[in-house]
Design a protein around this motif. Structure first.
Motif, PDB file in Angstrom:
ATOM      1  N   LYS A   1      57.628   2.324   6.325  1.00  0.00           N
ATOM      2  CA  LYS A   1      59.046   2.020   6.315  1.00  0.00           C
ATOM      3  C   LYS A   1      59.546   1.684   7.708  1.00  0.00           C
ATOM      4  O   LYS A   1      60.537   0.994   7.879  1.00  0.00           O
ATOM      5  CB  LYS A   1      59.816   3.253   5.822  1.00  0.00           C
ATOM      6  CG  LYS A   1      59.621   3.500   4.355  1.00  0.00           C
ATOM      7  CD  LYS A   1      60.654   4.475   3.861  1.00  0.00           C
ATOM      8  CE  LYS A   1      60.087   5.336   2.771  1.00  0.00           C
ATOM      9  NZ  LYS A   1      60.919   6.495   2.511  1.00  0.00           N
ATOM     10  N   ARG A   2      58.879   2.196   8.740  1.00  0.00           N
ATOM     11  CA  ARG A   2      59.370   2.029  10.099  1.00  0.00           C
ATOM     12  C   ARG A   2      58.902   0.702  10.656  1.00  0.00           C
ATOM     13  O   ARG A   2      57.737   0.381  10.574  1.00  0.00           O
ATOM     14  CB  ARG A   2      58.808   3.153  10.969  1.00  0.00           C
ATOM     15  CG  ARG A   2      59.497   3.250  12.285  1.00  0.00           C
ATOM     16  CD  ARG A   2      60.715   4.070  12.139  1.00  0.00           C
ATOM     17  NE  ARG A   2      61.654   3.891  13.207  1.00  0.00           N
ATOM     18  CZ  ARG A   2      62.864   4.423  13.202  1.00  0.00           C
ATOM     19  NH1 ARG A   2      63.265   5.131  12.208  1.00  0.00           N
ATOM     20  NH2 ARG A   2      63.681   4.242  14.180  1.00  0.00           N
TER      21      ARG A   2
ATOM     22  N   LYS B   1      55.163  -2.805  23.864  1.00  0.00           N
ATOM     23  CA  LYS B   1      55.557  -1.399  23.910  1.00  0.00           C
ATOM     24  C   LYS B   1      56.243  -1.046  25.216  1.00  0.00           C
ATOM     25  O   LYS B   1      56.937  -0.048  25.296  1.00  0.00           O
ATOM     26  CB  LYS B   1      54.331  -0.522  23.696  1.00  0.00           C
ATOM     27  CG  LYS B   1      53.259  -0.709  24.736  1.00  0.00           C
ATOM     28  CD  LYS B   1      52.033   0.120  24.392  1.00  0.00           C
ATOM     29  CE  LYS B   1      50.866  -0.214  25.256  1.00  0.00           C
ATOM     30  NZ  LYS B   1      50.808   0.478  26.527  1.00  0.00           N
ATOM     31  N   ASP B   2      56.043  -1.854  26.266  1.00  0.00           N
ATOM     32  CA  ASP B   2      56.589  -1.460  27.565  1.00  0.00           C
ATOM     33  C   ASP B   2      57.949  -2.023  27.850  1.00  0.00           C
ATOM     34  O   ASP B   2      58.638  -1.536  28.735  1.00  0.00           O
ATOM     35  CB  ASP B   2      55.634  -1.915  28.678  1.00  0.00           C
ATOM     36  CG  ASP B   2      54.276  -1.296  28.518  1.00  0.00           C
ATOM     37  OD1 ASP B   2      53.284  -2.040  28.509  1.00  0.00           O
ATOM     38  OD2 ASP B   2      54.232  -0.066  28.388  1.00  0.00           O
ATOM     39  N   MET B   3      58.345  -3.112  27.159  1.00  0.00           N
ATOM     40  CA  MET B   3      59.602  -3.756  27.505  1.00  0.00           C
ATOM     41  C   MET B   3      60.559  -3.726  26.342  1.00  0.00           C
ATOM     42  O   MET B   3      60.168  -3.615  25.181  1.00  0.00           O
ATOM     43  CB  MET B   3      59.360  -5.212  27.897  1.00  0.00           C
ATOM     44  CG  MET B   3      58.564  -5.335  29.172  1.00  0.00           C
ATOM     45  SD  MET B   3      58.036  -7.010  29.442  1.00  0.00           S
ATOM     46  CE  MET B   3      59.572  -7.855  29.486  1.00  0.00           C
ATOM     47  N   GLU B   4      61.845  -3.899  26.678  1.00  0.00           N
ATOM     48  CA  GLU B   4      62.862  -3.978  25.634  1.00  0.00           C
ATOM     49  C   GLU B   4      62.644  -5.282  24.863  1.00  0.00           C
ATOM     50  O   GLU B   4      62.444  -6.329  25.465  1.00  0.00           O
ATOM     51  CB  GLU B   4      64.223  -3.997  26.325  1.00  0.00           C
ATOM     52  CG  GLU B   4      65.374  -4.088  25.394  1.00  0.00           C
ATOM     53  CD  GLU B   4      66.647  -4.415  26.158  1.00  0.00           C
ATOM     54  OE1 GLU B   4      67.618  -3.695  25.942  1.00  0.00           O
ATOM     55  OE2 GLU B   4      66.635  -5.369  26.939  1.00  0.00           O
TER      56      GLU B   4
ATOM     57  N   GLY C   1      64.040  -0.761  15.066  1.00  0.00           N
ATOM     58  CA  GLY C   1      62.909  -0.235  15.827  1.00  0.00           C
ATOM     59  C   GLY C   1      63.364   0.922  16.683  1.00  0.00           C
ATOM     60  O   GLY C   1      64.397   1.526  16.457  1.00  0.00           O
ATOM     61  N   SER C   2      62.586   1.225  17.719  1.00  0.00           N
ATOM     62  CA  SER C   2      62.954   2.368  18.544  1.00  0.00           C
ATOM     63  C   SER C   2      63.985   2.003  19.600  1.00  0.00           C
ATOM     64  O   SER C   2      64.609   2.865  20.181  1.00  0.00           O
ATOM     65  CB  SER C   2      61.705   2.926  19.221  1.00  0.00           C
ATOM     66  OG  SER C   2      61.083   1.917  19.958  1.00  0.00           O
ATOM     67  N   GLU C   3      64.153   0.695  19.885  1.00  0.00           N
ATOM     68  CA  GLU C   3      65.124   0.281  20.912  1.00  0.00           C
ATOM     69  C   GLU C   3      65.970  -0.840  20.379  1.00  0.00           C
ATOM     70  O   GLU C   3      65.487  -1.650  19.585  1.00  0.00           O
ATOM     71  CB  GLU C   3      64.355  -0.301  22.106  1.00  0.00           C
ATOM     72  CG  GLU C   3      63.929   0.697  23.122  1.00  0.00           C
ATOM     73  CD  GLU C   3      63.234   0.007  24.269  1.00  0.00           C
ATOM     74  OE1 GLU C   3      63.735   0.144  25.387  1.00  0.00           O
ATOM     75  OE2 GLU C   3      62.239  -0.666  24.027  1.00  0.00           O
ATOM     76  N   PRO C   4      67.230  -0.981  20.857  1.00  0.00           N
ATOM     77  CA  PRO C   4      67.982  -2.175  20.463  1.00  0.00           C
ATOM     78  C   PRO C   4      67.402  -3.406  21.151  1.00  0.00           C
ATOM     79  O   PRO C   4      66.948  -3.342  22.292  1.00  0.00           O
ATOM     80  CB  PRO C   4      69.401  -1.895  20.943  1.00  0.00           C
ATOM     81  CG  PRO C   4      69.362  -0.668  21.738  1.00  0.00           C
ATOM     82  CD  PRO C   4      68.027  -0.039  21.640  1.00  0.00           C
TER      83      PRO C   4
ATOM     84  N   VAL D   1      58.044  -1.851  13.798  1.00  0.00           N
ATOM     85  CA  VAL D   1      57.728  -1.903  15.224  1.00  0.00           C
ATOM     86  C   VAL D   1      57.789  -3.372  15.625  1.00  0.00           C
ATOM     87  O   VAL D   1      57.103  -4.192  15.018  1.00  0.00           O
ATOM     88  CB  VAL D   1      56.314  -1.333  15.481  1.00  0.00           C
ATOM     89  CG1 VAL D   1      55.915  -1.531  16.905  1.00  0.00           C
ATOM     90  CG2 VAL D   1      56.270   0.123  15.116  1.00  0.00           C
TER      91      VAL D   1
END
Lengths: 189, 219
Positions: A21-22, A86-89, A49-52, A24
């Protein structure tokens, strides 16, 4: 974890079919984002995701410094990722590499946005998807599918829109026969 | 699905599990061992608070809620054990600056609670599709006063036992991820308990595989 699938033939690929469901963010994915903030020249979008994600106002077709796109907080945007690791917005744009919008941009008024699992999205986006063909014979409607699990639907009336939403949500658990039965009952009514 | 197992002289209670039953969390599972049952919900990788985010890996948080009352010191110590076990298997470097939250709710406690929590946590991780380098399972051993080893003890057997040992065992070569002991036992007895737990772990991993296969066969 999931089912290991194999496509034989030239090159032959193995992949794992999973039901998650999540989301990435992945570069090149087309997603539906919700504008949460305007920070100067950049819009912040929630993509699940984990960041906007960030979206520059110049990343629309025909946008210049004088001719800004009319984007408000709460609007829906269909775009693709140009930077997603994974390292950048994550960063999104609404134009493709040649500068054309090709269907991306602000999604219009009305309609209904809902969330499903990523496995169902991949099923719907497969070529010659039966679900969409069968639904299109029921009512005419507009459909935008985002790889982040979000689907936007708009039909002529609110009731038709909600019926399509319910069928798409239930498709995750129904088999093909159950779906055909449900659609036959609806088109009979 | 309930499975009754006979592992040489050590028996495990029948267990069953259900995956993906909650709609809000990204992964959820409920695990039953005999009468002990735990519900686990996993959220992640999600946005982390700036104070809690780690620059190179995901920050894991575990919350264990008892069936009755507020969480106390015992729940906090179990949360730390669960967190250390999960951090050893989750590939956190793939999701830096994110937060992974695991919430466990005890539905009923009839002995072997920590191993039931470990099993429910692993199933929730599988359901959410997080990247893992191994699976893990929890096995509890009770040492009777006369020296016999009982696996997966009930609450009554735990009270009568001289020592209770819980092991978290990983699926790659049955390595031990976490051990906790209550009571006293000798080194040889601990080695025997560990060997029995590793044998039981094989059956539990097979059960995981069957549950996941059942879930994917429905789609």
């Amino acid at each position: 974890c999931g089912l290991l699938r194999h496509r034989p033939g030239a090159g032959g690929a193995y992949w794992v079919d999973s039901q998650q469901k999540r989301y990435v963010p992945v570069k090149g994915d087309h997603v539906i984002g919700i504008v949460t903030a305007k920070a100067g020249d950049v819009f912040r979008l929630d993509v699940g995701g984990s960041e906007p994600a960030s979206l520059s106002y110049l990343a629309f077709e025909g946008a210049t410094k004088r001719n800004r796109p009319n984007v408000q907080v709460g609007d829906l945007i269909y775009g693709q990722f140009v930077v997603a690791n994974k390292d950048m917005e994550p960063e999104m744009v609404c134009i493709d590499s040649s500068g054309k919008s090709s269907g991306m941009g602000i999604i219009g008024q009305d309609g209904f946005l809902f969330k499903v699992s990523l496995g169902l999205i991949r099923k719907l986006l497969a070529p010659k998807c039966e679900i969409i063909q069968e639904l299109s014979q029921l009512y005419p409607f507009e459909l935008v599918i985002g790889m982040n699990g979000r689907i936007w639907v708009k039909a002529k009336t609110v009731q038709q829109t909600l019926i399509i939403v319910n069928i798409l949500e239930a498709c995750e658990f129904m088999t093909a026969e159950q779906r055909k039965q449900a659609l036959a009952k609806l088109s009979g009514n | 699905m309930a499975v009754e197992l006979d592992n040489g002289q050590c028996r495990l209670r029948p267990f069953s599990c259900e995956l993906g039953l909650l709609s809000r969390p990204d992964g959820s599972a409920t695990f039953l061992q005999g009468d002990t049952s735990v519900l686990a919900g996993l959220y992640g990788p999600a946005e982390a608070k700036v104070s809690k985010e780690l620059p190179d890996r995901a920050a894991l948080e575990v919350l264990l809620r008892p069936k009755v009352g507020l969480p106390g010191v015992l729940e906090r110590s179990r949360e730390q054990l669960l967190r250390q076990t999960c951090e050893a298997v989750i590939l956190g470097v793939l999701h830096p600056r994110t937060a992974i939250s695991l919430v466990l709710q005890v539905l009923s406690d009839a002995g072997s609670l920590l191993s039931c929590c470990l099993n429910a946590a692993c199933m929730a991780l599988l359901d959410a599709g997080l990247p893992l380098n191994a699976l893990f399972c929890g096995v509890t051993c009770a040492l009777q006063p006369d020296g016999t080893i009982l696996l997966d003890p009930t609450a009554r057997q735990e009270q009568e036992a001289r020592a209770i040992l819980t092991f978290a065992i990983a699926s790659n070569e049955r390595k031990v991820l976490m051990t906790t002991t209550k009571g006293s036992c000798s080194v040889e007895e601990m080695q025997q308990c560990l060997a029995a737990a590793q044998r039981a772990a094989t059956t539990i991993f097979q059960f995981y595989r069957d549950s996941v296969r059942r879930r994917y066969s429905k789609s």
